[in-house]
Design an enzyme around this catalytic site. Structure first.
Site, PDB file in Angstrom:
ATOM      1  N   ASP A  75       5.104   0.948  41.876  1.00 36.93           N
ATOM      2  CA  ASP A  75       4.687   1.087  43.270  1.00 36.93           C
ATOM      3  C   ASP A  75       3.899  -0.132  43.742  1.00 36.93           C
ATOM      4  OD1 ASP A  75       4.292   2.335  45.707  1.00 36.93           O
ATOM      5  OD2 ASP A  75       3.601   4.196  44.834  1.00 36.93           O
ATOM      6  N   ASP A  76       4.425  -0.821  44.751  1.00 38.29           N
ATOM      7  CA  ASP A  76       3.687  -1.905  45.423  1.00 38.29           C
ATOM      8  C   ASP A  76       3.431  -3.148  44.564  1.00 38.29           C
ATOM      9  OD1 ASP A  76       3.514   0.026  47.409  1.00 38.29           O
ATOM     10  OD2 ASP A  76       1.443  -0.407  47.907  1.00 38.29           O
ATOM     11  N   CYS A  97       6.850   2.525  51.281  1.00 39.44           N
ATOM     12  CA  CYS A  97       7.226   3.304  50.099  1.00 39.44           C
ATOM     13  C   CYS A  97       8.304   4.343  50.365  1.00 39.44           C
ATOM     14  CB  CYS A  97       5.988   4.006  49.533  1.00 39.44           C
ATOM     15  SG  CYS A  97       4.707   2.894  48.927  1.00 39.44           S
ATOM     16  N   HIS A 139       8.866   9.781  47.591  1.00 39.79           N
ATOM     17  CA  HIS A 139       7.597   9.359  48.186  1.00 39.79           C
ATOM     18  C   HIS A 139       6.382   9.924  47.461  1.00 39.79           C
ATOM     19  CE1 HIS A 139       5.040   7.539  51.062  1.00 39.79           C
ATOM     20  NE2 HIS A 139       4.686   8.650  51.692  1.00 39.79           N
ATOM     21  N   ASP A 189       9.205  -0.982  44.623  1.00 42.52           N
ATOM     22  CA  ASP A 189       9.756  -0.534  45.898  1.00 42.52           C
ATOM     23  C   ASP A 189       9.640  -1.561  47.015  1.00 42.52           C
ATOM     24  OD1 ASP A 189       7.010  -0.183  45.970  1.00 42.52           O
ATOM     25  OD2 ASP A 189       7.077   1.942  46.523  1.00 42.52           O
ATOM     26  N   HIS A 190       8.777  -2.544  46.865  1.00 40.43           N
ATOM     27  CA  HIS A 190       8.643  -3.646  47.826  1.00 40.43           C
ATOM     28  C   HIS A 190       7.569  -4.581  47.298  1.00 40.43           C
ATOM     29  CE1 HIS A 190       5.237  -1.193  48.921  1.00 40.43           C
ATOM     30  NE2 HIS A 190       6.048  -0.225  49.286  1.00 40.43           N
TER      31      HIS A 190
END
Length: 485
Positions: free
Chosen positions: A41-42, A79, A135, A337-338
């Protein structure tokens, strides 16, 4: 079904992987590899595997055994919609999930939408999840969180995500102590704090590594991978760090002494050539306060420590593959995710179409892989993961997928990809990444263009340079086509 040694089936596997030939159900089940998704995540492109300053030795080890995509991009720099796109194989323009709020299942056309774990179940797989894949994670409650998409899984490990210790860094109004009340919203729920004023904190958790929820999710995955299974499995394990708040065990902060921390390069005139629509967003005031109150170095330390903590969890997961019976018949896909911004272009977290927000570390390893350790700088999209997994597993692809399989890039070092990577942030704002270029068009028609060959940090918008008009025309056509779809 006994553990399959795909080395003895290498020729058949290669044929299926490269050309996607369909098989009868019986044949497919007999030869299908397992699939491991590691979702982070992130995490941005600061990982050492990508040449960054974060210490991520386990990601490096996986990259040396697989293929690293240094120019992979999220479908949406947020997200929820990013994960929906990955797991459904369709863009936000199709699903309607453009932003974080809401459950995609509640939007028109999505109630019965087939996800990757559901499709694999239809093809003989067991689908298992731990941590955050959609999510939200499942949680520890009797009923799973609806936004973990429980209908996609045979089983979800009942656990939380991340680490404890957030409250230690908040004041009596649940706002980051370091802000000293600077972002309270007057008159709303007794001065309710904004999202970033509550979660924009960094520091040490009182938990030991082994006590954290992220580690326990990794440990569950490692144990599962260390066992034999009667069916091929799709195991997805999601790590919450380095997502905000950046709270990690002490040992990872010790890896980055504060006096050694170099903050991101932030030119004073960086926003001078940015269209008015993109100059600020909800995080810009927060960025101003981070700098004003001398927190950028501490925030950078917290982010790097959280990256290394996530990497340690990755190492725990990979132990289960390396030491278990599934080592030679498991596809491994590690993705984030990014990206993530720490004050670049007056932004915090994600929510922009610039590379620091959209570039997503991606590593793929699969059985009998040719030329492990290679990397590619060709632009690809996380939308491509669904069709790639199916091709590598020898499973026929459904017609609804909107991504392009990465198998040609995985199997042929000389392959030149034609498709760009396209990112959407809220409806009508679109970025097109192809070769060395990032073209951005906003919903008001304003545009940006960056040449990563000469300007990798995107300090100079070259949309008005006469010599760039041909590439602008080419990339603008992709935006027009998507908007007219």
């Amino acid at each position: 079904m006994k553990s399959i040694q795909l080395k003895s089936l290498g020729f058949l596997f290669l044929i299926v992987s490269q050309y996607g030939h369909s098989q009868s159900k019986k044949e497919t089940v007999a030869t299908k590899p397992n699939v491991l998704f590691i979702a982070i995540d992130d995490m941005n492109n600061w990982a050492s595997a990508m040449g960054g300053v974060a210490k991520t030795p386990n990601m490096e080890k996986l990259a040396k055994a697989g293929k690293l995509f240094t120019n992979a991009y999220c479908v949406v720099p947020a997200c929820n919609p990013s994960r929906v796109a990955i797991m459904t194989g369709v863009r936000p323009e199709t699903s309607g999930q453009y932003t974080n709020p809401g459950n995609f299942r509640d939007l028109p056309g999505n109630a019965n939408r087939i996800t990757l774990p559901l499709y694999l179940q239809q093809n003989g797989y067991e689908a298992i999840a731990a941590g955050k894949i959609f999510h939200n994670g499942r949680g520890k409650g009797t009923e799973p969180d609806p936004q973990s998409d429980p209908q996609s899984w045979n089983y979800q490990f009942p656990n939380d995500v991340g680490t404890k210790g957030h409250q230690l860094y908040l004041d009596k109004n649940n706002q980051a102590k370091w802000l000293e009340g600077a972002m309270y919203i007057e008159g709303m729920d007794s001065r309710k704090p904004e999202y970033l004023s509550k979660f924009g904190v960094w520091g040490v958790t009182p938990e030991k590594k082994e006590e954290t929820a992220d580690w326990k999710n990794a440990e569950f995955a490692s144990n599962y991978l260390g066992e034999k299974h009667d069916k091929p499995f799709f195991l997805a394990v999601g790590l919450f760090r380095p997502h905000s708040p950046q709270i990690a065990p002490q040992e990872f902060f010790d890896m980055y002494p504060l006096e050694s921390i170099q903050v991101p390069e932030l030119p004073e005139n960086d926003m001078d050539d940015i269209p008015e629509i993109a100059k600020t967003n909800f995080s810009s005031k927060f960025v101003e306060l981070v700098k004003e109150k001398g927190q950028l170095q501490k925030a950078t330390q917290g982010y790097l420590a959280s990256m290394s903590f996530a990497d340690a969890c990755i190492g725990k997961i990979l132990e289960g593959v390396e030491n278990g019976p599934n080592k030679d018949n498991t596809i491994i896909v590690l993705w984030t995710d990014h990206g993530w911004q720490l004050a670049q272009k007056e932004r915090w977290e994600k929510f922009s179409l610039w590379k620091q927000s959209t570039n997503s570390p991606l590593i793929i390893k699969y059985p009998n892989m040719k030329n492990p350790g290679e990397s590619t700088n060709q632009a690809v999209s996380l939308l491509d993961l669904f069709p790639t997994v199916l091709d590598l597993s020898g499973i026929e692809k459904p017609d609804f997928l909107e991504g392009t399989s990465l198998v040609p890039l995985l199997t042929d070092a000389n392959y030149k990809r034609k498709e760009p990577a396209i990112t959407t942030y809220e409806k009508g704002n679109i970025s097109v990444e192809k070769n060395d270029w990032n073209f951005i068009q906003y919903k008001d028609g304003s545009e940006e263009l960056y040449n990563h060959a000469t300007d990798p940090k995107e300090f100079k918008n070259v949309i008005k340079v006469k010599e760039n008009q041909a590439i602008i025309k080419e990339l603008r056509a992709y935006v027009t086509k998507l908007k007219n779809k």
